[in-house]
Design a protein around this motif. Structure first.
Motif, PDB file in Angstrom:
ATOM      1  N   GLU A 194       0.836  -1.213   0.000  1.00 11.55           N
ATOM      2  CA  GLU A 194       0.000   0.000   0.000  1.00 11.55           C
ATOM      3  C   GLU A 194       0.870   1.261   0.000  1.00 11.55           C
ATOM      4  O   GLU A 194       1.025   1.924   1.026  1.00 11.55           O
ATOM      5  CB  GLU A 194      -0.932  -0.074   1.219  1.00 11.55           C
TER       6      GLU A 194
ATOM      7  N   ASN B  81      -6.821  -2.768  -5.314  1.00 11.21           N
ATOM      8  CA  ASN B  81      -7.448  -3.099  -4.034  1.00 11.21           C
ATOM      9  C   ASN B  81      -7.038  -2.098  -2.959  1.00 11.21           C
ATOM     10  O   ASN B  81      -7.207  -2.357  -1.769  1.00 11.21           O
ATOM     11  CB  ASN B  81      -7.028  -4.518  -3.623  1.00 11.21           C
ATOM     12  N   THR B  82      -6.530  -0.944  -3.351  1.00 11.04           N
ATOM     13  CA  THR B  82      -6.110   0.018  -2.330  1.00 11.04           C
ATOM     14  C   THR B  82      -7.260   0.333  -1.379  1.00 11.04           C
ATOM     15  O   THR B  82      -8.422   0.361  -1.785  1.00 11.04           O
ATOM     16  CB  THR B  82      -5.592   1.327  -2.961  1.00 11.04           C
ATOM     17  N   SER B  83      -6.921   0.565  -0.098  1.00  7.64           N
ATOM     18  CA  SER B  83      -7.984   0.878   0.853  1.00  7.64           C
ATOM     19  C   SER B  83      -8.028   2.374   1.155  1.00  7.64           C
ATOM     20  O   SER B  83      -8.941   2.824   1.844  1.00  7.64           O
ATOM     21  CB  SER B  83      -7.799   0.077   2.136  1.00  7.64           C
ATOM     22  N   THR B  84      -7.035   3.126   0.681  1.00 10.64           N
ATOM     23  CA  THR B  84      -7.043   4.564   0.972  1.00 10.64           C
ATOM     24  C   THR B  84      -6.509   5.434  -0.160  1.00 10.64           C
ATOM     25  O   THR B  84      -6.846   6.608  -0.230  1.00 10.64           O
ATOM     26  CB  THR B  84      -6.140   4.903   2.195  1.00 10.64           C
TER      27      THR B  84
ATOM     28  N   HIS C 207     -12.174  -2.570  -3.605  1.00 11.16           N
ATOM     29  CA  HIS C 207     -11.627  -2.712  -2.255  1.00 11.16           C
ATOM     30  C   HIS C 207     -12.289  -3.907  -1.557  1.00 11.16           C
ATOM     31  O   HIS C 207     -13.453  -3.837  -1.173  1.00 11.16           O
ATOM     32  CB  HIS C 207     -11.858  -1.396  -1.488  1.00 11.16           C
TER      33      HIS C 207
ATOM     34  N   PHE D  24     -12.366  -6.709   1.581  1.00 11.22           N
ATOM     35  CA  PHE D  24     -12.109  -6.626   3.019  1.00 11.22           C
ATOM     36  C   PHE D  24     -11.502  -7.924   3.518  1.00 11.22           C
ATOM     37  O   PHE D  24     -11.805  -8.996   2.997  1.00 11.22           O
ATOM     38  CB  PHE D  24     -13.413  -6.264   3.759  1.00 11.22           C
ATOM     39  N   SER D  25     -10.673  -7.794   4.512  1.00 10.67           N
ATOM     40  CA  SER D  25      -9.907  -8.945   4.977  1.00 10.67           C
ATOM     41  C   SER D  25     -10.668  -9.750   6.048  1.00 10.67           C
ATOM     42  O   SER D  25     -11.262  -9.129   6.931  1.00 10.67           O
ATOM     43  CB  SER D  25      -8.581  -8.434   5.557  1.00 10.67           C
TER      44      SER D  25
ATOM     45  N   GLU E  82     -16.175  -2.823  -1.816  1.00  8.90           N
ATOM     46  CA  GLU E  82     -16.331  -1.373  -1.962  1.00  8.90           C
ATOM     47  C   GLU E  82     -15.659  -0.977  -3.279  1.00  8.90           C
ATOM     48  O   GLU E  82     -14.434  -0.921  -3.364  1.00  8.90           O
ATOM     49  CB  GLU E  82     -15.670  -0.662  -0.768  1.00  8.90           C
TER      50      GLU E  82
ATOM     51  N   ASN F  63     -13.131   3.236   5.435  1.00  3.76           N
ATOM     52  CA  ASN F  63     -11.969   3.593   6.248  1.00  3.76           C
ATOM     53  C   ASN F  63     -11.951   5.071   6.627  1.00  3.76           C
ATOM     54  O   ASN F  63     -11.410   5.447   7.652  1.00  3.76           O
ATOM     55  CB  ASN F  63     -10.676   3.205   5.524  1.00  3.76           C
TER      56      ASN F  63
END
Ligand code: COA
Length: 694
Positions: free
Chosen positions: A383, A408-411, A431, A433-434, A443, A481
């Motif tokens: 990331e 798949n970046t979360s931010t 996105h 989720f783990s 998302e 997030n």
């Protein structure tokens, strides 16, 4: 409008076809139509039996959920069932698609049931916060015994027709045309003069039942069903079936049903049901846009996330190549996938054959050229913007034209990532989720240049992968997030102000969260957040309040469960409150001159949950989320928010936006700028409106 129940006679058998698209729900017209059809069949001397069947894609899929919470209209479903039981002629239910809830209760009341093999039956009411209200809890145990009935009613999952046949719920599996089979079955019953068989008369399986069955069942669901009302009432109702004559049992069931129907939990769960379906609809996509076909996939990165994402494709039957630069990482990643599948096989939730099929679809490679022909590639590498740009630059050169390039970046900023390619229209965020093979949320994040086709493709992909997809706009942290930020901030501040991790966690778990923030942090690993905070430290104004507690734990090598200590210390997976953490908290409070005080659980819930609502409102205001219910879906399926509260935005509306705003304003006065109320919240609350009111 056509008649919702069609009446026809075939070979002396009355055929009642329910035609109430899309799922033949038991609306008032269907209930009335069934009674009228049964009256007609009973009265017609040329008719010797009746078949009830669904038109279109399914048998009756349940009560009309849109009628829930409104004053009931006659005839009620129990009236329909009474009419079936009063029939002088055999009634056969012919099942295809999903015979659920009230639909299955209709079938259970008929004298016989036939189905095609692809049909499913079940009582999913519990998922909507209610219990079966028309005999499901009284008839099913009479047919298959209380233990098996509990296994179907309490989790609410449907079972395939074949299994229902083995259990004795379905009398015959029909090969070929269902209506032909059902009519033939009815004619046989008539020809053989079989006595009419009503489940209400079968008492063997509900007599002399050991009460321990119910006590054991209650114990077995204690953790999972904590906070919920309906699962417990399901058990109470089935227990009633073993203690009371059927008519009294039916009354008891009805009483529990209305208790659930009147509870706020039902409202929350119904909101979740419709919101999940609503989230799939993207109003600004042109109506004629078609998703691209995804027949092959690639995943970049063989870590936990990449592996989990690859499993999703394989589970859906889509071949997937995992690309990683090191052979070692690749072997480790594939090993973890195999182990995960083996665990599912050992638990019985997957067959060995299904595991073999899935494993065959997953292959590893170290060469970018190998993945060029995939229809979609999902990047799940480190990331860090530099790394992502590098990777997307490479993807731009190797991927075939038109392939979807997903991150798949979360931010991170999707537009900046897209700018590393010459085809930003094909770039989009997906996105996961783990753990990605378990969590239901997807998302999807559109960039400024993502094409409608790309958006439609990832939304459709979510459905293929059996995920719940929500479309978000591009901003730091997207929907989920970004909201989490304030939640975690306040949880940490509360420690310094007087609470301890175990109190904060317990208050929020009692509220209904799957796990409090500190146990969750310990599980996810505190080092991740630590690294991000260090990277962003220079952006923080010097006078901004900041809790150093988590950083101090990390400085001591306490990264959470994986190092045996974090906010808690660990014995196996058990989190034990740790005096060493308390010392760090006390020292931090002292340094900042904070006088610790007693903090109520109510304050903990408000301090941690209202930032979700306030940030959610800002997200709506900025158009990052399409609708308030999308924010709810993100929290329900990605963050363990209790489904019986409907999601943070719905929950706030139930409290009253004016009350929520008043509390936020109070916090703003005491705690300063973090609590600046969202404009949209102020506007809605002051106008006395909800999120969706015009
Ligand atoms: N009452 C009213 N509307 C219903 C409904 C019901 N019982 N079940 C489904 N619908 C609607 C959905 O809201 C959706 O409407 P939309 O197209 O306007 O969004 C439409 O029917 C199709 O449903 P969807 O879930 O998208 O289709 P599917 O093929 O994936 O699944 C079912 C079909 C029946 C399995 C699923 O809808 C379902 O589980 N429904 C609830 C069944 C239930 O709980 N019954 C017991 C009620 S007591």
């Amino acid at each position: 409008m056509t008649d919702p129940v069609l009446y026809a006679v075939r070979d002396g058998i009355a055929v009642l076809t329910v035609e109430n698209p899309p799922v033949n729900a038991l609306s008032q017209g269907v209930r009335a139509g069934l009674i009228a059809g049964l009256d007609k069949a009973d009265a017609d001397p040329a008719v010797s039996a009746a078949v009830i069947i669904g038109g279109g894609r399914t048998f009756i899929a349940g009560a009309d959920i849109k009628e829930f919470g409104k004053p009931p209209t006659q005839p009620y479903l129990p009236d329909v069932l009474k009419r079936i039981e009063a029939m002088k002629k055999p009634v056969v239910a012919a099942l295809h698609g999903t015979a659920l809830g009230g639909g299955f209760e209709v079938a259970l009341t008929c004298h016989w049931r036939v189905a095609i093999e692809a049909a499913q039956v079940g009582l999913p009411e519990v998922k909507l916060g209610v219990i079966p209200g028309s005999g499901g809890t009284q008839r099913l145990p009479r047919l298959i015994g209380p233990k098996l009935a509990l296994d179907m009613i309490v989790p609410g999952n449907p079972i395939p027709a074949k299994k229902a046949h083995d259990l004795g719920i379905i009398d015959q599996i029909v090969a070929g045309d269902l209506l032909d089979g059902a009519v033939a079955f009815a004619k046989t019953v008539v020809a053989e003069k079989r006595p009419l068989r009503l489940v209400r008369d079968m008492n063997d399986k509900v007599s002399n039942v050991d009460p321990a069955v119910f006590e054991d069942y209650r114990k077995s669901i204690a953790r999972k069903a904590k906070g919920f009302l309906a699962p417990w009432r399901c058990i109470d109702a089935v227990e009633a079936a073993t203690k009371l004559p059927i008519d009294e049992g039916l009354l008891k069931e009805r009483e529990y049903f209305f208790e659930c129907m009147d509870s706020p939990q039902r409202k929350g769960q119904i909101h979740a049901f419709f919101s999940e379906r609503e989230a799939a609809k993207i109003p600004d996509l042109p109506a004629d846009v078609q998703p691209k076909q995804i027949a092959s996939a690639a995943v970049l990165g063989a870590g936990t996330m990449g592996g989990g994402i690859a499993m999703n494709f394989a589970n859906a039957g889509i071949p997937v190549k995992i690309l990683d630069m090191s052979q070692e990482a690749l072997s480790r990643g594939l090993g973890v996938i195999e182990k995960n599948y083996a665990t599912s096989v050992a638990r019985g939730s997957m067959s060995q054959a299904a595991m073999d099929r899935a494993m065959k679809l997953i292959t590893g490679t170290q060469q970018f050229e190998d993945i060029g022909q995939a229809d979609i590639v999902v990047e799940a590498v480190f990331e860090e913007m530099g790394v992502k740009k590098d990777v997307f630059g490479k993807l731009d050169t190797v991927m075939k034209p038109g392939a979807v390039l997903a991150t798949n970046t979360s931010t991170l900023n999707i537009d900046e990532i897209a700018a590393a390619t010459k085809r930003p229209q094909d770039v989009i965020g997906t996105h996961f989720f783990s753990p990605a093979n378990v969590m239901k949320l997807l998302e999807n994040v559109r960039g400024a240049k993502s094409s409608p086709e790309t958006i439609a493709t990832v939304m459709a992909l979510g459905k293929t992968l059996k995920k719940v997809s929500v479309l978000a706009g591009n901003c730091d942290g997207f929907i989920g997030n970004r909201m989490l930020h304030g939640y975690l901030r306040e949880a940490n501040f509360l420690l310094e102000e007087g609470a301890l991790p175990q109190q904060v966690d317990k208050a929020l778990e009692d509220f209904g969260l799957a796990m409090g923030p500190f146990r969750m942090g310990d599980l996810a690993g505190l080092d991740v957040g630590w690294r991000i905070r260090k990277g962003k430290a220079h952006l923080r104004p010097a006078d901004e309040r900041y809790s150093p507690v988590a950083d101090r734990l990390c400085e001591l090598g306490r990264f959470g469960q994986k190092t045996g200590a974090g906010f808690y210390k660990y014995e196996g997976r058990d989190a034990i409150p740790d005096p060493a953490t308390e010392e760090i908290i006390l020292a931090s409070a002292k340094e900042q001159g904070i006088e610790r005080r007693a903090i109520s659980d109510e304050e903990i819930v408000r301090r941690c949950m209202y930032p979700l609502v306030n940030e959610g409102a800002k997200i709506l205001e900025e158009g990052i989320a399409i609708r308030a219910s999308d924010v709810d879906i993100v929290y329900l399926f990605g963050y363990g928010f209790p489904v019986y509260r409907g999601g943070p935005m719905f929950w706030a509306e139930q409290i009253g936006l004016d009350k929520v705003l008043a509390t936020i304003r109070g916090f703003h006065k005491i705690h300063g700028k973090f609590w600046e109320p969202a404009k949209l919240l102020v506007q809605r609350a002051e106008a006395g409106k909800g999120w969706n009111d015009r």
